[in-house]
Every structure is written in structure tokens, then in C-alpha cells.
Design an enzyme around this catalytic site. Structure first.
Site, PDB file in Angstrom:
ATOM      1  N   ILE A   6       3.120 -51.442 -76.231  1.00 27.40           N
ATOM      2  CA  ILE A   6       3.122 -52.502 -77.241  1.00 27.40           C
ATOM      3  C   ILE A   6       1.784 -53.221 -77.134  1.00 27.40           C
ATOM      4  CG2 ILE A   6       4.212 -54.662 -77.961  1.00 27.40           C
ATOM      5  CD1 ILE A   6       6.840 -53.499 -76.925  1.00 27.40           C
ATOM      6  N   SER A   8       0.739 -56.107 -77.748  1.00 27.20           N
ATOM      7  CA  SER A   8       0.702 -57.459 -77.180  1.00 27.20           C
ATOM      8  C   SER A   8       1.080 -57.517 -75.698  1.00 27.20           C
ATOM      9  CB  SER A   8       1.628 -58.386 -77.976  1.00 27.20           C
ATOM     10  OG  SER A   8       2.963 -57.918 -77.888  1.00 27.20           O
ATOM     11  N   CYS A   9       1.454 -56.399 -75.115  1.00 31.96           N
ATOM     12  CA  CYS A   9       1.872 -56.345 -73.711  1.00 31.96           C
ATOM     13  C   CYS A   9       0.649 -56.393 -72.796  1.00 31.96           C
ATOM     14  CB  CYS A   9       2.670 -55.061 -73.474  1.00 31.96           C
ATOM     15  SG  CYS A   9       3.044 -54.711 -71.751  1.00 31.96           S
ATOM     16  N   ASP A  10       0.615 -57.354 -71.882  1.00 36.44           N
ATOM     17  CA  ASP A  10      -0.511 -57.492 -70.955  1.00 36.44           C
ATOM     18  C   ASP A  10      -0.731 -56.234 -70.119  1.00 36.44           C
ATOM     19  OD1 ASP A  10      -1.104 -60.058 -71.797  1.00 36.44           O
ATOM     20  OD2 ASP A  10       0.077 -61.017 -70.209  1.00 36.44           O
ATOM     21  N   ARG A  13      -2.332 -53.554 -72.282  1.00 34.88           N
ATOM     22  CA  ARG A  13      -3.753 -53.842 -72.513  1.00 34.88           C
ATOM     23  C   ARG A  13      -4.570 -53.517 -71.268  1.00 34.88           C
ATOM     24  NH1 ARG A  13      -2.065 -58.731 -75.501  1.00 34.88           N
ATOM     25  NH2 ARG A  13      -2.414 -59.895 -73.597  1.00 34.88           N
TER      26      ARG A  13
END
Length: 114
Positions: A6, A8-10, A13
Site C-alpha cells: 500500500i 501509504s504504508c511506511d 515505502r
């Protein structure tokens, strides 16, 4: 290699940045935007099992009513993962027939091997 996660998942990323820094070629699939197929979920469940694939620490899991939380058998987990792809522990790395979930040191070692 295909990396599922995803945007937006840290952790996702961080994993993508790590892959890019090492010039490891990969395709990105966003579970939220692109969805996930039943075939993908079945393949992952067979490869790593429901205990590894379901993120029981996620916000989505905590928001499920206790009655909605499946038993940790692949047959019970599959429909819940189909309805809530954000329950998949991320990122999922798929290379050939091999699947790894999460971004631990063991996964990084596996990713660096050709």
C-alpha cells in the site's frame, strides 16, 4: 519480482526505497488501488500460511467485529482478505514461485540473492 503493498504504508515505502537504492528491479502493485486477485491470495496462503499473511496488528483487523475475525485457517481467511485487502501483511514479495511477507533482515537477505 513483484512487490505488493500500500502506497501509504511506511514499511512499503521503506522497502521500495531499499530496493531502488540497490537497483533491484521490481514491479509495484498497490493492494488498495489495484486490488488483489483470489489467485494471488490463494498462492500466498499456500506459500506462507494465514498466520504470516494476516496482519492482526493492523487498524483494519482491530476495526473488525470479533465475530468477523476469521479462524486462522486458509479457507476462513480467504473471504476476509478478499473483502479487506489491507489485512494482508505488507509488503508481499513474489519472485518466481517464492513468496516472502514483511521486510525483515531475513527477507532483505533473500531479496539480495539472485
Amino acid at each position: 519480482m513483484i512487490v505488493y503493498g500500500i502506497r501509504s504504508c511506511d514499511t512499503c515505502r521503506k522497502a521500495r526505497r531499499w530496493l531502488d537504492d540497490r537497483d533491484l528491479d521490481h514491479d509495484w502493485v498497490d493492494l488498495r488501488e489495484d486490488g488483489v486477485t483470489t489467485a494471488d491470495l490463494r498462492r500466498w496462503l499456500k506459500a506462507v500460511g494465514p498466520d504470516a499473511l494476516v496482519n492482526r496488528r493492523s487498524t483494519t483487523w482491530r476495526q473488525l467485529a470479533k465475530a468477523e475475525r476469521p479462524a486462522m485457517q486458509a479457507s476462513a481467511v480467504l473471504p476476509v482478505l478478499q473483502a479487506h485487502p489491507t489485512l494482508v501483511k505488507r509488503p508481499v514479495f513474489e519472485r518466481g514461485d517464492e513468496v516472502r511477507v514483511g521486510f525483515s533482515a531475513n527477507v532483505r537477505d533473500w531479496l539480495e540473492r539472485s
